[in-house]
Design a protein around this motif. Structure first.
Motif, PDB file in Angstrom:
ATOM      1  N   ASP A   1      15.985 -25.622 -42.426  1.00  0.00           N
ATOM      2  CA  ASP A   1      14.561 -25.399 -42.136  1.00  0.00           C
ATOM      3  C   ASP A   1      13.672 -26.477 -42.751  1.00  0.00           C
ATOM      4  O   ASP A   1      12.488 -26.561 -42.433  1.00  0.00           O
ATOM      5  N   PHE A   2      14.237 -27.279 -43.636  1.00  0.00           N
ATOM      6  CA  PHE A   2      13.480 -28.392 -44.235  1.00  0.00           C
ATOM      7  C   PHE A   2      13.997 -29.733 -43.688  1.00  0.00           C
ATOM      8  O   PHE A   2      13.663 -30.788 -44.201  1.00  0.00           O
ATOM      9  N   GLY A   3      14.883 -29.649 -42.700  1.00  0.00           N
ATOM     10  CA  GLY A   3      15.381 -30.854 -42.033  1.00  0.00           C
ATOM     11  C   GLY A   3      16.665 -31.432 -42.606  1.00  0.00           C
ATOM     12  O   GLY A   3      17.079 -32.514 -42.209  1.00  0.00           O
ATOM     13  N   VAL A   4      17.314 -30.739 -43.544  1.00  0.00           N
ATOM     14  CA  VAL A   4      18.559 -31.263 -44.132  1.00  0.00           C
ATOM     15  C   VAL A   4      19.572 -30.111 -44.185  1.00  0.00           C
ATOM     16  O   VAL A   4      19.384 -29.165 -44.946  1.00  0.00           O
ATOM     17  N   ASP A   5      20.659 -30.211 -43.389  1.00  0.00           N
ATOM     18  CA  ASP A   5      21.425 -28.966 -43.283  1.00  0.00           C
ATOM     19  C   ASP A   5      22.595 -28.805 -44.253  1.00  0.00           C
ATOM     20  O   ASP A   5      23.352 -27.850 -44.142  1.00  0.00           O
ATOM     21  N   ASN A   6      22.739 -29.712 -45.229  1.00  0.00           N
ATOM     22  CA  ASN A   6      23.795 -29.446 -46.221  1.00  0.00           C
ATOM     23  C   ASN A   6      23.209 -29.173 -47.626  1.00  0.00           C
ATOM     24  O   ASN A   6      23.883 -29.342 -48.633  1.00  0.00           O
ATOM     25  N   TYR A   7      21.962 -28.753 -47.640  1.00  0.00           N
ATOM     26  CA  TYR A   7      21.310 -28.373 -48.905  1.00  0.00           C
ATOM     27  C   TYR A   7      20.673 -26.992 -48.731  1.00  0.00           C
ATOM     28  O   TYR A   7      20.373 -26.590 -47.606  1.00  0.00           O
ATOM     29  N   ILE A   8      20.450 -26.288 -49.845  1.00  0.00           N
ATOM     30  CA  ILE A   8      19.638 -25.067 -49.780  1.00  0.00           C
ATOM     31  C   ILE A   8      18.512 -25.204 -50.809  1.00  0.00           C
ATOM     32  O   ILE A   8      18.655 -25.922 -51.798  1.00  0.00           O
ATOM     33  N   ARG A   9      17.400 -24.505 -50.553  1.00  0.00           N
ATOM     34  CA  ARG A   9      16.296 -24.545 -51.520  1.00  0.00           C
ATOM     35  C   ARG A   9      16.273 -23.273 -52.346  1.00  0.00           C
ATOM     36  O   ARG A   9      16.406 -22.175 -51.809  1.00  0.00           O
TER      37      ARG A   9
END
Ligand code: PMP
Ligand code: GLU
Length: 382
Positions: free
Chosen positions: A349-357
């Motif tokens: 959802d922030f444009g980077v799919d191998n990270y989580i916030r």
């Protein structure tokens, strides 16, 4: 036949808000969820601000205000911008809206024609692309470098005749990174040489631990003329529900934003405006404890999260952007929620799919629980 517009059909709900709602519902159903989704201070609005608002109601200050917001608030914002950011604005160059989110939306409504492009650096706050699209614009994504900051070589390739603006967000949501002066100077040069606007989202300026915040508009008169500074009281004063944000820009932009606001919401709540006036006028002393507490939490996470988890070093805001051996973010977020009862927001959802916030705007007890559970997950899976 659908009654809904294509605009509405294309829009995705805000991931941060909807995941927060889901985590709260799961908690209400009896599950011991640790909610690290939404980015809003867990502190209460300081009592003095509340009392000022109550007095405002009792004094009968309960009518529409000027479209740009009450003069005393705009004057207080000008004083703050001059004292803290080295920026000289006149009250007519300030427009107060219903949160910085609304300020941003008003800007895009004011500047975008269908097909105009806005450069959005990845990773981005979830609402930027949605707002640009809703206003008829096209989000154009720009890559990040090894420090998770704008890749300036990439921006240069993304600017076209249709580019209207570039968004800069420091301290950043979702990474917590903070730009250095020379990096901001480089971005300012690109904005100036291409004669585009810079929408500078500074809502986390006070939640900063290792550096000073620099507003891009303070670098020169030339860049100031091309910048719309966006700020508000939500994060700094723990006032998310009061809904007060503002812009500072050249008069011609402020006038158009005020015209749009006058035909849509008229102005933000008179009571919230008075409360924001009090908060901004009183300034730092109202939130110093809160910033010290956020720093303590950030340091705790850095010290205690498993060393197998990688992240850009967070110097501000209250987020960390975590990578677990490149596991896909939707899968990871889902598994952390279902297996460990820890709610996070997928990086997709922030444009980077191998990270989580994760947001650490939650108390230490929750963070200790979160670290235990996340580290357990890492042990079992990485
Ligand atoms: N910009 C960023 C980067 C944010 O994270 C938020 C949080 N909602 C906002 C703007 C808007 O804040 P608000 O509307 O509460 O002022
Ligand atoms: N900005 C916060 C977040 O990213 C609040 C929710 C929202 O408005 O998106 O979680």
């Amino acid at each position: 036949m659908s009654f809904f517009s294509e605009r509405a059909n294309l829009l995705k709900p805000s991931a941060t808000l909807s995941l927060n709602r889901k985590a709260k519902e799961m908690r209400a159903s009896g599950l011991d969820i640790v909610n690290l989704t939404v980015g809003e201070p867990d502190f209460d609005t300081p009592d003095e601000i509340k009392e000022f608002a109550i007095k405002t109601i009792k004094d009968g200050f309960t009518k529409y205000t000027e479209e740009k917001g009450i003069k005393e608030l705009r004057e207080a914002i000008c004083e703050k911008l001059e004292k803290e950011n080295g920026l000289k604005y006149e009250p007519e160059e300030i427009v107060v809206s219903n949160g910085a989110k609304h300020s941003l939306f008003n800007i895009f409504l004011s500047i975008l024609n269908p097909g105009d492009e806005v450069i959005i650096p990845v990773p981005y706050w979830v609402s930027y692309p949605a707002m640009v699209s809703l206003c008829g614009g096209i989000p154009v994504f720009c890559k990040f470098n090894d420090k998770f900051k704008i890749d300036t070589n990439d921006i240069k390739t993304k600017i076209t005749k249709k580019t209207k603006a570039l968004i800069l967000n420091t301290p950043s949501n979702p990474t917590g990174i903070v730009y250095e002066k020379k990096e901001i100077e480089e971005i300012a040069d690109i904005v100036i040489s291409n004669k585009i606007l810079c929408v500078s989202d500074e809502v986390y300026e006070k939640i900063i631990f290792d550096k000073e915040h620099i507003s891009i508009a303070s670098l020169s008169e030339e860049i100031k003329n091309l910048t719309v500074v966006v700020n508000g009281v939500s994060k700094t004063f723990a006032m998310t529900g009061w809904r007060i944000g503002y812009i500072a820009s050249k008069r011609e932009i402020a006038d158009v934003v005020a015209k749009i606001q006058g035909q849509s919401t008229s102005a933000p709540s008179s009571i919230s405006q008075k409360a924001a006036y009090f908060a901004i006028k009183e300034g730092d002393r109202l939130f110093e404890n809160m910033i010290a507490e956020f720093k303590k939490r950030r340091d705790f996470l850095i010290k205690n999260l498993s060393s197998k988890i990688k992240y850009p070093y967070p110097e501000g805001a209250f987020y960390m952007f975590l990578n677990f051996n490149d596991i896909n973010s939707n899968l990871l977020s889902k598994r952390l929620l279902e297996e460990k009862l820890v709610a996070t927001v997928p990086g997709e959802d922030f444009g980077v799919d191998n990270y989580i916030r994760i947001s650490y705007a939650t108390n230490m007890e929750n963070l200790k629980k979160a670290v235990e559970r996340i580290n357990e997950f890492v042990k079992e899976n990485l």
